[in-house]
Scaffold this motif. Structure first.
Motif, short mmCIF file in Angstrom:
data_model
loop_
_atom_site.label_atom_id
_atom_site.label_comp_id
_atom_site.label_asym_id
_atom_site.label_seq_id
_atom_site.Cartn_x
_atom_site.Cartn_y
_atom_site.Cartn_z
N PHE A 197 0.70 -1.21 -0.03
CA PHE A 197 -0.23 0.04 0.21
C PHE A 197 0.83 1.18 0.04
O PHE A 197 2.16 1.27 0.34
N ASP A 198 0.16 2.35 -0.30
CA ASP A 198 1.11 3.44 -0.07
C ASP A 198 0.08 4.76 0.66
O ASP A 198 -1.10 4.26 0.70
N LEU A 199 0.41 5.66 0.85
CA LEU A 199 -0.31 6.78 1.48
C LEU A 199 -0.43 7.94 0.61
O LEU A 199 0.52 8.47 -0.26
N ARG A 200 -1.67 8.46 0.61
CA ARG A 200 -2.05 9.88 -0.16
C ARG A 200 -2.34 10.70 1.06
O ARG A 200 -3.27 10.66 1.74
N LEU A 201 -1.19 11.74 1.11
CA LEU A 201 -1.59 12.66 2.12
C LEU A 201 -1.82 13.92 1.52
O LEU A 201 -1.03 14.32 0.62
N TYR A 202 -2.81 14.96 2.09
CA TYR A 202 -3.03 16.14 1.26
C TYR A 202 -2.27 17.25 2.31
O TYR A 202 -2.46 17.51 3.42
N VAL A 203 -1.44 18.06 1.49
CA VAL A 203 -0.64 19.18 2.40
C VAL A 203 -1.24 20.41 1.56
O VAL A 203 -1.13 20.52 0.23
N LEU A 204 -1.61 21.70 2.21
CA LEU A 204 -2.03 22.80 2.10
C LEU A 204 -1.01 23.72 2.17
O LEU A 204 -0.45 23.78 2.94
N VAL A 205 -0.50 24.41 0.99
CA VAL A 205 0.41 25.40 1.15
C VAL A 205 -0.23 26.57 0.79
O VAL A 205 -0.64 26.97 -0.19
N THR A 206 -0.20 27.84 1.82
CA THR A 206 -0.53 29.14 1.71
C THR A 206 0.45 30.07 1.11
O THR A 206 0.20 30.97 0.62
N LEU A 218 -7.12 13.70 7.43
CA LEU A 218 -8.00 12.74 6.81
C LEU A 218 -7.30 11.88 5.79
O LEU A 218 -8.18 11.36 4.67
N GLY A 219 -5.90 11.81 5.64
CA GLY A 219 -5.45 11.14 4.36
C GLY A 219 -5.72 9.56 4.37
O GLY A 219 -6.43 9.05 5.19
N PHE A 220 -5.34 8.71 3.57
CA PHE A 220 -5.72 7.44 3.53
C PHE A 220 -4.57 6.66 2.73
O PHE A 220 -3.70 7.13 2.25
N CYS A 221 -4.58 5.16 3.12
CA CYS A 221 -3.73 4.07 2.58
C CYS A 221 -4.83 3.83 1.20
O CYS A 221 -5.81 3.42 1.40
N ARG A 222 -3.72 3.39 0.19
CA ARG A 222 -4.45 2.80 -0.86
C ARG A 222 -3.62 1.42 -1.18
O ARG A 222 -2.38 1.13 -1.12
N PHE A 223 -4.48 0.39 -1.16
CA PHE A 223 -4.00 -0.97 -0.98
C PHE A 223 -4.06 -1.56 -2.51
O PHE A 223 -5.06 -1.33 -3.45
N CYS A 224 -3.24 -2.56 -2.76
CA CYS A 224 -3.16 -3.36 -3.96
C CYS A 224 -4.03 -4.33 -3.89
O CYS A 224 -4.39 -4.76 -2.56
N THR A 225 -4.84 -4.90 -4.91
CA THR A 225 -5.88 -6.04 -4.62
C THR A 225 -5.18 -7.56 -4.60
O THR A 225 -5.80 -8.13 -4.23
#
Length: 424
Positions: A197-206, A218-225
């Motif tokens: 799996f990998d992580l998708r993290l959201y980062v806001l730069v102002t 509230l990022g998430f992990c994405r798994f292979c099937t």
């Protein structure tokens, strides 16, 4: 409503998570060629907006969701080039962050896999490949996304075949669109349930100068099937190796309900239970460290236009030593919802982003100091504030990395500890 000015928005993406947010705020939709205050644009529209051929000048009450040259971080080859340059610059300055071990590996800044540009670095790549001929490498086209055009190799002959397929027998530089990055494949990924799996993290730069960024909780992990198998016979099976939902959703074992996703919170709870709190805290701190330094690496080259903000999608892989590796950064992380929880999470992200970049209940104002009240942050935590960090760190000895960690600490709850922890 005593003559209160209604905010006008333009939007290139007809996604429910964006449009619903704008409509619920009572904003008015206008065309992108009209007089808008808030523009959720595609990267192409932003390129046109800032193009030297375009005489468009933004006013103080307009903001847009990309920096003009965001690609310095979001194009795979430019990200690597900028991070390598950042490390060299720190090394020249004698900065302790650029310290290396006896093998010449960066101790604190080793957060991207060994990577070369092809065709330009072909000879350097071959030299590295021959040092460890049993290694696997992953090749990615620089300008594409969603797993398109990616393949794995473990023999130089496979690369020569690719070269011939590209209609060239020599490694003379083709046009930019044919440029690839080739990286040492992380072949010891941390597995959960046997799957990669990998992580998708959201980062806001102002702002880039001074750097000010926020991590969305509230990022998430994405798994292979399909279960992971390092066997060389499985190199072509992308259901084993690539976590992109755009690929995995075509697999026989794809689950429509959870979409092969797990929240970052679930991952944290799982790791605390299986590996312990201390190492889990360190992992999350290392991920924050890697994100902040990738932003620092481009802060000098990004056009820091005060009308701009950006939500980046960071893709990070964790290996079985609980070391995070930055794989890539996306300028337009997908706002398509594959599940209902996905839709809720992305709606919250857009909502919280607006609350951070626009003073509550007001029109955008680029003269604003960009310090939102902590109740406006929602699910965002302050990740790094250069002004705060410099104020705090002036009084400290910053040699080396501090040991404090910031496992999910809420921004504002303990700002000083946060500033210290993230900026070592």
């Amino acid at each position: 409503m005593s003559g209160k000015k209604v905010l006008k928005y333009a939007c290139d993406l007809d996604k429910s998570v964006t449009v619903t947010n704008f409509e619920r705020r009572g904003w008015t939709c206008v065309g992108n060629d009209e007089d808008w205050n808030f523009y959720w644009a595609t990267v192409q529209s932003v390129r046109n907006l800032f193009s030297v051929d375009n005489s468009y000048r933004m006013t103080d009450d307009q903001v847009v969701n990309h920096f003009p040259n965001h690609y310095e971080l979001t194009r795979k080859d430019l990200m690597v080039k900028n991070i390598k340059r950042f490390r060299r610059d720190l090394e020249k300055e004698g900065n302790p962050l650029a310290e290396k071990d006896e093998t010449g590996r960066y101790i604190h800044l080793d957060f991207i896999p060994v990577t070369f540009m092809l065709p330009a670095d072909y000879n350097l790549f071959v030299e590295e490949f021959r040092k460890n001929p049993s290694s696997t490498w992953i090749m990615k086209p620089c300008g594409k996304a969603r797993g398109i055009g990616i393949f794995l190799i473990n023999k130089l002959s496979q690369l020569k075949k690719w070269s011939r397929d590209s209609k060239t027998n020599t490694f003379t530089a083709p046009s930019a669109k044919d440029t690839y990055v080739i990286s040492r494949y992380i072949d010891n990924p941390l597995l959960i349930g046997g799957k990669k799996f990998d992580l998708r993290l959201y980062v806001l730069v102002t702002s880039y100068r001074p750097l000010k960024c926020y991590m969305f909780r509230l990022g998430f992990c994405r798994f292979c099937t399909v279960k992971y198998n390092a066997s060389t016979t499985e190199l072509d099976n992308m259901f084993v190796h690539l976590t992109n939902v755009s690929i995995q959703k075509h697999g026989d074992d794809y689950n429509q309900v959870h979409g092969g996703k797990w929240t970052v919170h679930n991952l944290k709870v799982f790791l605390e239970g299986t590996r312990g709190k201390e190492v889990t805290d360190k992992l999350f701190d290392d991920m924050h460290w890697c994100i902040v330094n990738s932003l620092k690496a481009v802060s000098g080259v990004i056009a820091n236009d005060r009308h701009c903000f950006e939500v980046y999608g960071y893709d990070i892989i964790i290996d079985d030593n609980l070391k995070p590796w930055l794989i890539e950064v996306n300028a337009s992380p997908s706002l398509t919802s594959t599940t209902s929880s996905d839709r809720i999470m992305k709606y919250k992200m857009i909502n919280d982003t607006i609350n951070v970049v626009i003073p509550p209940g007001e029109l955008p104002d680029v003269r604003w100091n960009k310090v939102p009240a902590k109740e406006s942050l929602g699910n965002y935590d302050l990740l790094y504030d250069e002004d705060l960090a410099q104020t705090d760190i002036l009084a400290q000895d910053v040699k080396g990395r501090l040991t404090t960690t910031i496992p999910g600490s809420r921004a504002g709850k303990d700002r000083q500890r946060l500033a210290q922890a993230t900026w070592k």
